[in-house]
Scaffold this active site. Structure first.
Site, PDB file in Angstrom:
ATOM      1  N   ARG A 119     140.992  88.213 159.582  1.00  0.00           N
ATOM      2  CA  ARG A 119     139.912  88.506 158.627  1.00  0.00           C
ATOM      3  C   ARG A 119     140.283  87.982 157.239  1.00  0.00           C
ATOM      4  O   ARG A 119     139.485  87.347 156.547  1.00  0.00           O
ATOM      5  CB  ARG A 119     139.676  90.019 158.572  1.00  0.00           C
ATOM      6  N   ARG A 120     141.532  88.214 156.835  1.00  0.00           N
ATOM      7  CA  ARG A 120     141.970  87.742 155.514  1.00  0.00           C
ATOM      8  C   ARG A 120     142.092  86.221 155.495  1.00  0.00           C
ATOM      9  O   ARG A 120     141.689  85.581 154.525  1.00  0.00           O
ATOM     10  CB  ARG A 120     143.300  88.398 155.138  1.00  0.00           C
TER      11      ARG A 120
ATOM     12  N   ARG B 178     154.053  89.749 159.650  1.00  0.00           N
ATOM     13  CA  ARG B 178     153.859  91.037 160.330  1.00  0.00           C
ATOM     14  C   ARG B 178     154.917  92.032 159.866  1.00  0.00           C
ATOM     15  O   ARG B 178     155.838  91.707 159.142  1.00  0.00           O
ATOM     16  CB  ARG B 178     153.991  90.849 161.861  1.00  0.00           C
TER      17      ARG B 178
HETATM   18  N1  LIG Z   1     146.866  96.797 159.653  1.00  0.00           N
HETATM   19  C1  LIG Z   1     147.944  97.558 159.114  1.00  0.00           C
HETATM   20  C2  LIG Z   1     147.501  98.515 158.071  1.00  0.00           C
HETATM   21  N2  LIG Z   1     146.754  99.575 158.393  1.00  0.00           N
HETATM   22  C3  LIG Z   1     146.455 100.273 157.242  1.00  0.00           C
HETATM   23  C4  LIG Z   1     147.037  99.617 156.178  1.00  0.00           C
HETATM   24  C5  LIG Z   1     146.964 100.013 154.765  1.00  0.00           C
HETATM   25  C6  LIG Z   1     146.204 101.276 154.442  1.00  0.00           C
HETATM   26  C7  LIG Z   1     144.719 101.175 154.618  1.00  0.00           C
HETATM   27  O1  LIG Z   1     144.137 100.086 154.551  1.00  0.00           O
HETATM   28  O2  LIG Z   1     144.094 102.234 154.817  1.00  0.00           O
HETATM   29  C8  LIG Z   1     147.709  98.507 156.684  1.00  0.00           C
HETATM   30  C9  LIG Z   1     148.494  97.546 155.906  1.00  0.00           C
HETATM   31  C10 LIG Z   1     147.721  96.357 155.388  1.00  0.00           C
HETATM   32  O3  LIG Z   1     146.638  96.037 155.879  1.00  0.00           O
HETATM   33  O4  LIG Z   1     148.226  95.692 154.463  1.00  0.00           O
END
Ligand SMILES: NCc1[nH]cc(CCC(=O)O)c1CC(=O)O
Length: 321
Positions: free
Chosen positions: A142-143, A160
């Site tokens: 997505r990013r 990761r």
């Molecule tokens: N996918 C991993 C994940 N799951 C939740 C978070 C951060 C906290 C949130 O978004 O609620 C993250 C880390 C990130 O995406 O950098």
């Protein structure tokens, strides 16, 4: 009543912080609890990009199993990691008030930031970026998709691991920067000075929200925890997840959404991207809060009728098979 709730959590620093928050909130209501640490598949394999792990719920399935077998009474999750379809026998118990929903860019040098066309606190038109080759770290498709839509000339490095690991890998790299969820870093006070909000990027559905789940038949646990529910956050996160579900669901699709409530109105924004950012289709909807129930689902279905979106979905399916 002497029941001590057993709270299941992963053992990363962020997960433990979130579970401890739940423990503190329960304590304020006079409810005793203890933490039970459970490893998830997503924590054991920290190398393979998440989308390549291929299954949904890599962070949640082992907690589901612990709930269903009675080892724990409730589980605490970052809501964006929870599949839209909960496991059989498990129900949403409460959604806590949301923290920052933003994605952020952690950069190496001020010059790197300037090369993106960012100056004086503003993201300028990306065409003002200097066009140099960018290297960024993220394993979220997505990013990647939204980033490359804006900066096509980017090389993406797989990044990761938990947030601590990812920050370390970035600091040891020669990349331009890396993308993180603001909430994850801010909660555990790890957000670096050298970071800016990606105001032009839409977050994952339910990003920044914390979800508590319990066993469907455990009415007692449900009643104890339910007062922690924050209705506005629960509504916004649900609308975002409806949008995801309408479009195809799954954590491995470049689908983003954000709903906000302002003056009794819900403002919804969502988008879907082609995997390498070659196309981005977005939608916005506003509705009075009392008639907003269907807007995430409707926004998703409206996009499904768009030919460009049909092409994107086809290209994602083809890439998978
Ligand atoms: N996918 C991993 C994940 N799951 C939740 C978070 C951060 C906290 C949130 O978004 O609620 C993250 C880390 C990130 O995406 O950098």
């Amino acid at each position: 009543m002497a029941r001590t709730l057993r709270i299941g959590t992963r053992d990363s620093q962020l997960a433990v912080w979130q579970a401890t928050l739940v423990q503190d909130l329960l304590k304020e209501k006079g409810i005793a609890s203890e933490l039970v640490y459970i490893k998830s598949e997503g924590d054991i394999d920290t190398v393979t990009p998440l989308y390549a792990l291929g299954v949904q719920g890599v962070f949640t399935r082992s907690l589901d199993a612990a709930l269903l077998s009675g080892r724990i009474d409730i589980a605490v999750h970052s809501m964006k990691d929870v599949p839209t379809q909960l496991a059989q026998g498990i129900v949403e118990n409460a959604v806590l008030e949301r923290a920052s929903t933003k994605d952020i860019f952690v950069y190496k040098t001020e010059a790197d930031l300037a090369s993106l066309g960012y100056s004086n606190g503003t993201w300028n038109d990306p065409r003002t970026a200097d066009g140099s080759r960018l290297r960024i770290g993220t394993s979220s498709i997505r990013r990647v998709a939204q980033w490359k839509h804006r900066y096509p000339n980017t090389e993406v490095e797989n990044l990761r691991g938990n947030v601590n690991t990812r920050l370390r890998k970035l600091s040891e790299s020669n990349w331009t920067g890396a993308i993180f969820a603001a909430a994850g870093l801010e909660r555990i006070h790890l957000r670096p000075e050298t970071s800016v909000n990606l105001d032009w990027m839409l977050p994952a559905p339910a990003q920044g929200a914390i979800m508590i789940v319990c066993r469907e038949e455990d009415r007692e646990a449900w009643e104890l925890v339910r007062p922690l529910n924050h209705p506005e956050t629960a509504l916004c996160a649900r609308l975002e997840r409806d949008f995801l579900r309408a479009l195809m669901g799954g954590c491995s699709t470049p689908i983003s959404a954000l709903a906000r409530i302002e003056f009794a109105q819900v403002h919804f924004e969502g988008n879907i991207c082609a995997p390498h950012g070659t196309e981005l289709v977005e939608i916005r909807k506003t509705a009075d809060i009392n008639v907003s129930n269907g807007i995430g689902w409707e926004a998703g279905n409206e996009l499904l009728r768009d030919e460009r979106v049909q092409k994107i979905i086809q290209s994602i399916r083809n890439a998978k098979s």
